[in-house]
Design a protein around this motif. Structure first.
Motif, PDB file in Angstrom:
ATOM      1  N   ILE A  20      -6.283  -0.399 -24.461  1.00 17.27           N
ATOM      2  CA  ILE A  20      -6.292   1.039 -24.203  1.00 17.27           C
ATOM      3  C   ILE A  20      -6.224   1.290 -22.702  1.00 17.27           C
ATOM      4  O   ILE A  20      -5.555   2.197 -22.242  1.00 17.27           O
ATOM      5  CB  ILE A  20      -7.536   1.695 -24.830  1.00 17.27           C
ATOM      6  N   VAL A  21      -6.917   0.458 -21.928  1.00 19.31           N
ATOM      7  CA  VAL A  21      -6.897   0.558 -20.472  1.00 19.31           C
ATOM      8  C   VAL A  21      -6.310  -0.735 -19.920  1.00 19.31           C
ATOM      9  O   VAL A  21      -6.707  -1.822 -20.326  1.00 19.31           O
ATOM     10  CB  VAL A  21      -8.314   0.782 -19.897  1.00 19.31           C
ATOM     11  N   GLU A  22      -5.375  -0.609 -19.016  1.00 13.81           N
ATOM     12  CA  GLU A  22      -4.719  -1.773 -18.430  1.00 13.81           C
ATOM     13  C   GLU A  22      -4.792  -1.657 -16.914  1.00 13.81           C
ATOM     14  O   GLU A  22      -4.549  -0.597 -16.358  1.00 13.81           O
ATOM     15  CB  GLU A  22      -3.263  -1.790 -18.888  1.00 13.81           C
ATOM     16  N   ILE A  23      -5.166  -2.747 -16.262  1.00 19.17           N
ATOM     17  CA  ILE A  23      -5.228  -2.783 -14.804  1.00 19.17           C
ATOM     18  C   ILE A  23      -4.227  -3.830 -14.328  1.00 19.17           C
ATOM     19  O   ILE A  23      -4.253  -4.966 -14.811  1.00 19.17           O
ATOM     20  CB  ILE A  23      -6.647  -3.133 -14.315  1.00 19.17           C
ATOM     21  N   ARG A  24      -3.358  -3.435 -13.416  1.00 14.31           N
ATOM     22  CA  ARG A  24      -2.356  -4.351 -12.885  1.00 14.31           C
ATOM     23  C   ARG A  24      -2.410  -4.324 -11.373  1.00 14.31           C
ATOM     24  O   ARG A  24      -2.789  -3.320 -10.782  1.00 14.31           O
ATOM     25  CB  ARG A  24      -0.949  -3.950 -13.330  1.00 14.31           C
ATOM     26  N   GLY A  25      -2.021  -5.411 -10.767  1.00  7.34           N
ATOM     27  CA  GLY A  25      -1.998  -5.463  -9.313  1.00  7.34           C
ATOM     28  C   GLY A  25      -0.908  -6.393  -8.830  1.00  7.34           C
ATOM     29  O   GLY A  25      -0.402  -7.229  -9.572  1.00  7.34           O
ATOM     30  N   GLY A  26      -0.541  -6.239  -7.572  1.00  2.00           N
ATOM     31  CA  GLY A  26       0.476  -7.095  -6.983  1.00  2.00           C
ATOM     32  C   GLY A  26       0.283  -7.202  -5.483  1.00  2.00           C
ATOM     33  O   GLY A  26      -0.291  -6.314  -4.854  1.00  2.00           O
ATOM     34  N   TYR A  27       0.739  -8.308  -4.929  1.00  2.00           N
ATOM     35  CA  TYR A  27       0.670  -8.526  -3.491  1.00  2.00           C
ATOM     36  C   TYR A  27       1.915  -9.286  -3.067  1.00  2.00           C
ATOM     37  O   TYR A  27       2.362 -10.194  -3.771  1.00  2.00           O
ATOM     38  CB  TYR A  27      -0.579  -9.333  -3.115  1.00  2.00           C
ATOM     39  N   GLY A  28       2.465  -8.924  -1.947  1.00  2.00           N
ATOM     40  CA  GLY A  28       3.628  -9.631  -1.424  1.00  2.00           C
ATOM     41  C   GLY A  28       3.578  -9.702   0.082  1.00  2.00           C
ATOM     42  O   GLY A  28       3.008  -8.832   0.743  1.00  2.00           O
ATOM     43  N   THR A  29       4.145 -10.745   0.633  1.00  2.00           N
ATOM     44  CA  THR A  29       4.205 -10.885   2.089  1.00  2.00           C
ATOM     45  C   THR A  29       5.506 -11.563   2.460  1.00  2.00           C
ATOM     46  O   THR A  29       6.087 -12.304   1.674  1.00  2.00           O
ATOM     47  CB  THR A  29       2.994 -11.673   2.633  1.00  2.00           C
ATOM     48  N   ASN A  30       5.966 -11.279   3.663  1.00  2.00           N
ATOM     49  CA  ASN A  30       7.189 -11.883   4.151  1.00  2.00           C
ATOM     50  C   ASN A  30       7.079 -11.995   5.671  1.00  2.00           C
ATOM     51  O   ASN A  30       6.602 -11.080   6.326  1.00  2.00           O
ATOM     52  CB  ASN A  30       8.397 -11.027   3.769  1.00  2.00           C
ATOM     53  N   THR A  31       7.490 -13.114   6.208  1.00  2.00           N
ATOM     54  CA  THR A  31       7.526 -13.277   7.660  1.00  2.00           C
ATOM     55  C   THR A  31       8.969 -13.482   8.083  1.00  2.00           C
ATOM     56  O   THR A  31       9.795 -13.965   7.312  1.00  2.00           O
ATOM     57  CB  THR A  31       6.673 -14.473   8.127  1.00  2.00           C
ATOM     58  N   PHE A  32       9.277 -13.115   9.322  1.00  2.00           N
ATOM     59  CA  PHE A  32      10.644 -13.159   9.807  1.00  2.00           C
ATOM     60  C   PHE A  32      10.719 -14.006  11.065  1.00  2.00           C
ATOM     61  O   PHE A  32       9.790 -14.028  11.868  1.00  2.00           O
ATOM     62  CB  PHE A  32      11.134 -11.739  10.117  1.00  2.00           C
ATOM     63  N   ASP A  33      11.818 -14.682  11.246  1.00  2.00           N
ATOM     64  CA  ASP A  33      12.036 -15.503  12.430  1.00  2.00           C
ATOM     65  C   ASP A  33      13.049 -14.831  13.346  1.00  2.00           C
ATOM     66  O   ASP A  33      14.251 -14.913  13.127  1.00  2.00           O
ATOM     67  CB  ASP A  33      12.565 -16.894  12.041  1.00  2.00           C
ATOM     68  N   ASP A  34      12.565 -14.137  14.340  1.00  2.00           N
ATOM     69  CA  ASP A  34      13.392 -13.517  15.375  1.00  2.00           C
ATOM     70  C   ASP A  34      14.538 -12.666  14.826  1.00  2.00           C
ATOM     71  O   ASP A  34      15.621 -12.637  15.386  1.00  2.00           O
ATOM     72  CB  ASP A  34      13.959 -14.587  16.314  1.00  2.00           C
ATOM     73  N   ASP A  35      14.297 -12.008  13.678  1.00  5.51           N
ATOM     74  CA  ASP A  35      15.306 -11.098  13.140  1.00  5.51           C
ATOM     75  C   ASP A  35      15.102  -9.717  13.736  1.00  5.51           C
ATOM     76  O   ASP A  35      14.004  -9.327  14.089  1.00  5.51           O
ATOM     77  CB  ASP A  35      15.194 -11.008  11.620  1.00  5.51           C
ATOM     78  N   LYS A  36      16.159  -8.967  13.820  1.00 11.03           N
ATOM     79  CA  LYS A  36      16.098  -7.596  14.342  1.00 11.03           C
ATOM     80  C   LYS A  36      16.420  -6.634  13.200  1.00 11.03           C
ATOM     81  O   LYS A  36      17.420  -6.791  12.507  1.00 11.03           O
ATOM     82  CB  LYS A  36      17.120  -7.397  15.463  1.00 11.03           C
TER      83      LYS A  36
END
Length: 143
Positions: A20-36
């Motif tokens: 009846i009740v649903e809990i969802r979550g998410g996490y994301g990360t990204n790193t960049f190497d000298d990109d503009k």
């Protein structure tokens, strides 16, 4: 390999979720190497979201609830962008077994963005905004 086959069989079972009740979550990360990007040096990007969904028992595939989203961007050289959004959501499950696939729509009721650069901060408070999409996943209780 046997575990993978068992999980796929369990996920394909034609039984509907009874939560009846649903809990969802998410996490994301990204790193960049000298990109503009857009003239700025982007060093890292992180995002988090949490959903609280209520599924009425007599309406099996329809759910409604709240979504909280938070993202931040590290632009290097003491600059950072933080964004948050609180929205009401409605979803309709097309598939609701161990795997789920649903249509989802949100109405953002509170959006905020802060740009911190040097010693100053620029703040933006957004008005109503909307989104629509398709999402899917696997329920962790089956693994």
């Amino acid at each position: 390999m046997k575990k993978l086959i068992l999980i796929l069989i369990m996920c394909a079972a034609p039984l509907s979720s009874q939560a009846i009740v649903e809990i969802r979550g998410g996490y994301g990360t990204n790193t960049f190497d000298d990109d503009k990007y857009g003239g700025a040096d982007m060093k890292a990007m992180r995002g988090f979201n949490a959903d609280l969904i209520i599924k009425p028992p007599l309406i099996t595939n329809l759910g409604f609830g709240l979504r909280y989203e938070s993202m931040d961007f590290d632009l290097g050289s003491s600059s950072e962008v933080d964004m948050t959004r609180l929205s009401a959501l409605v979803n309709y499950r097309l598939i609701d077994t161990g795997l789920y696939l649903c249509l989802i729509g949100t109405v953002g009721v509170k959006s905020e963005a802060k740009l911190k650069s040097g010693g100053s901060t620029l703040t933006y408070d957004g008005k109503l905004n909307f989104s629509a999409g398709v999402e899917g996943g696997i329920k962790l209780g089956l693994i």
